[in-house]
Scaffold this active site. Structure first.
Site, PDB file in Angstrom:
ATOM      1  N   PRO A 114       0.852  -1.201   0.000  1.00 15.70           N
ATOM      2  CA  PRO A 114       0.000   0.000   0.000  1.00 15.70           C
ATOM      3  C   PRO A 114       0.884   1.246   0.000  1.00 15.70           C
ATOM      4  O   PRO A 114       1.973   1.260   0.586  1.00 15.70           O
ATOM      5  CB  PRO A 114      -0.786  -0.114   1.307  1.00 15.70           C
ATOM      6  CG  PRO A 114      -0.473  -1.480   1.858  1.00 15.70           C
ATOM      7  CD  PRO A 114       0.834  -1.894   1.286  1.00 15.70           C
ATOM      8  N   TYR A 116       0.661   5.876  -0.209  1.00 11.26           N
ATOM      9  CA  TYR A 116      -0.167   7.081  -0.243  1.00 11.26           C
ATOM     10  C   TYR A 116       0.749   8.286  -0.474  1.00 11.26           C
ATOM     11  O   TYR A 116       1.965   8.224  -0.229  1.00 11.26           O
ATOM     12  CB  TYR A 116      -0.967   7.246   1.056  1.00 11.26           C
ATOM     13  CG  TYR A 116      -0.132   7.453   2.295  1.00 11.26           C
ATOM     14  CD1 TYR A 116       0.090   8.739   2.797  1.00 11.26           C
ATOM     15  CD2 TYR A 116       0.442   6.370   2.970  1.00 11.26           C
ATOM     16  CE1 TYR A 116       0.854   8.941   3.936  1.00 11.26           C
ATOM     17  CE2 TYR A 116       1.210   6.559   4.106  1.00 11.26           C
ATOM     18  CZ  TYR A 116       1.419   7.843   4.580  1.00 11.26           C
ATOM     19  OH  TYR A 116       2.189   8.043   5.702  1.00 11.26           O
ATOM     20  N   ARG A 188      -3.921   1.307   8.986  1.00 12.69           N
ATOM     21  CA  ARG A 188      -3.683   1.883   7.670  1.00 12.69           C
ATOM     22  C   ARG A 188      -3.473   0.791   6.632  1.00 12.69           C
ATOM     23  O   ARG A 188      -3.001  -0.295   6.927  1.00 12.69           O
ATOM     24  CB  ARG A 188      -2.462   2.802   7.706  1.00 12.69           C
ATOM     25  CG  ARG A 188      -2.658   4.037   8.570  1.00 12.69           C
ATOM     26  CD  ARG A 188      -1.359   4.780   8.770  1.00 12.69           C
ATOM     27  NE  ARG A 188      -0.380   3.969   9.489  1.00 12.69           N
ATOM     28  CZ  ARG A 188       0.900   4.303   9.626  1.00 12.69           C
ATOM     29  NH1 ARG A 188       1.355   5.408   9.078  1.00 12.69           N
ATOM     30  NH2 ARG A 188       1.712   3.530  10.299  1.00 12.69           N
ATOM     31  N   ASP A 228       7.610   1.896   3.535  1.00 16.37           N
ATOM     32  CA  ASP A 228       8.583   2.622   4.358  1.00 16.37           C
ATOM     33  C   ASP A 228       9.414   1.696   5.233  1.00 16.37           C
ATOM     34  O   ASP A 228       9.978   2.123   6.237  1.00 16.37           O
ATOM     35  CB  ASP A 228       7.883   3.674   5.227  1.00 16.37           C
ATOM     36  CG  ASP A 228       6.743   3.073   6.055  1.00 16.37           C
ATOM     37  OD1 ASP A 228       6.463   1.866   5.888  1.00 16.37           O
ATOM     38  OD2 ASP A 228       6.140   3.812   6.855  1.00 16.37           O
ATOM     39  N   GLU A 313      -3.349  -8.065  11.746  1.00 18.19           N
ATOM     40  CA  GLU A 313      -2.765  -9.295  11.212  1.00 18.19           C
ATOM     41  C   GLU A 313      -3.595 -10.517  11.614  1.00 18.19           C
ATOM     42  O   GLU A 313      -3.851 -11.416  10.803  1.00 18.19           O
ATOM     43  CB  GLU A 313      -1.324  -9.467  11.703  1.00 18.19           C
ATOM     44  CG  GLU A 313      -0.367  -8.384  11.234  1.00 18.19           C
ATOM     45  CD  GLU A 313      -0.351  -7.168  12.153  1.00 18.19           C
ATOM     46  OE1 GLU A 313       0.519  -6.310  11.964  1.00 18.19           O
ATOM     47  OE2 GLU A 313      -1.202  -7.086  13.060  1.00 18.19           O
TER      48      GLU A 313
END
EC number: 2.4.1.135
Length: 362
Positions: A114, A116, A188, A228, A313
């Site tokens: 993912p 953004y 997120r 990240d 998770e």
């Protein structure tokens, strides 16, 4: 006559006085000496005759010396055979080194990321793409949190040289973080990860790259890699042959040097973690991979956006496997094959809410 000579020699010589007597004694001594030699010769002759007769008798007897001779001959034959084998091995060329399997024979690793828009987005995506480019047989599923594909992400994917699929889905407003809220308030990347699962199951459309999902029967593994984080190249080979759900330690996460499974006799028996160790699966998002066939066999398995903090998770894994059936990797989870930089970036803000030195894993 010749037969009278020895008798005559042994006869006393006539004479007078001492001289006569002395000569008589000397004659008697010579006679006795001759008899002794004669007896010795006769005994030797008889013993020799007896030995000869015994040897002649034994010539006609069967010999029992063949078994020892045969055994000795067999030992010599075995030694000669072994020497020949060793010589043949010395002449044989060394074996060729084992060749790694061809990339086409490897299961595909589907990496779900993912992303953004933010100031460091491009820098972090470039870093991650260059790590992924070192891994053979990899398919990158990059999912934007946006209303449509952005030129930045589209251009980066096109220049990456990777096999990729570009997906887009916007996080609902109710689940988005508001200005100033810490990252752990809402999980997120939930919609983005689920979008990738939908595409793998043939239920979602791609906006770029490879748009067709893998055909039925494809062997592969799915891994959720945030943009990240920092990843070790060896990690991907650890996960490639996953049969169900594989796990390993994750470094610099949860306020710890590492957290991950505890393994005994090759089976997961617990977890080393500081954040809610009683969670069904107290693992980090980067600490597990799922076999593609298992995900396809469980069409309802997905991430739950309403899961309690730190349980994202578990919301997926609880639909797939029991904790006792997890597959430990990285030398039975004794080595940290992955480094989570995100843990360092967010440790300050998370510590205030989660307790000293602790933070949720998602």
């Amino acid at each position: 006559m010749t037969g009278s000579v020895p008798w005559r020699r042994c006869q006393p010589q006539l004479g007078a006085g001492r001289g006569v007597r002395g000569r008589r004694d000397a004659g008697r001594s010579r006679c006795r000496g001759g008899l002794k030699l004669k007896n010795v010769f006769l005994a030797y002759f008889l013993v020799s005759i007896a030995g000869l007769l015994y040897a002649l008798v034994q010539l006609g007897q069967p010999c029992d010396c063949l078994p020892p001779l045969r055994a000795a001959a067999e030992q010599l034959r075995q030694k000669d055979l072994r020497i020949s084998q060793l010589q043949a091995e010395l002449r044989r060329p060394p074996p060729a080194p084992a060749q790694p399997p061809e990339p086409e024979a490897l299961p595909t690793i589907y990496v779900v990321t993912p992303t953004y828009a933010r100031l460091v987005q491009k820098a972090e995506l470039v870093r991650l793409s260059q790590t992924l480019s070192l891994v053979p047989r990899l398919h990158w599923l990059l999912v934007e949190d946006a209303e449509g594909p952005t030129p930045l992400v589209s251009g980066l994917l096109a220049a990456s040289g990777l096999l990729f699929t570009h997906l887009v889905v916007l996080t609902p407003k109710a689940q988005r973080l508001r200005e100033g809220e810490p990252g752990w308030v809402h999980p997120r990347g939930v919609e983005q990860r689920n979008k990738a699962l939908d595409w793998l199951r043939g239920r979602g459309g791609a906006v770029g790259g490879e748009k067709d999902p893998p055909p039925p029967g494809t062997q592969g593994v799915v891994y959720f890699a945030d943009d990240d984080n920092t990843y070790s190249r060896e990690l991907f080979e650890e996960m490639r042959w996953t049969r169900g759900v594989s796990v390993w330690p994750v470094g610099l996460v949860g306020g710890l040097r590492f957290e991950g499974p505890q393994v005994q006799d090759g089976r997961v028996v617990g977890f080393h973690t500081a954040w809610e160790p009683n969670r069904p699966f107290p693992v980090d998002m980067a600490g597990f991979a799922v076999a593609l066939p298992l995900l396809l066999d469980k069409p309802n398995a997905q991430f739950d956006s309403t899961a309690p903090r730190g349980h994202l998770e578990s919301s997926l894994l609880s639909h797939l496997v029991d904790p006792k059936d997890l597959e430990p990797r990285a030398a039975n989870c004794t080595g940290v094959a992955y480094t989570d930089r995100e843990a360092q970036d967010e440790a300050g803000g998370a510590a205030a809410a989660a307790g000293p030195g602790l933070r949720p894993s998602n």
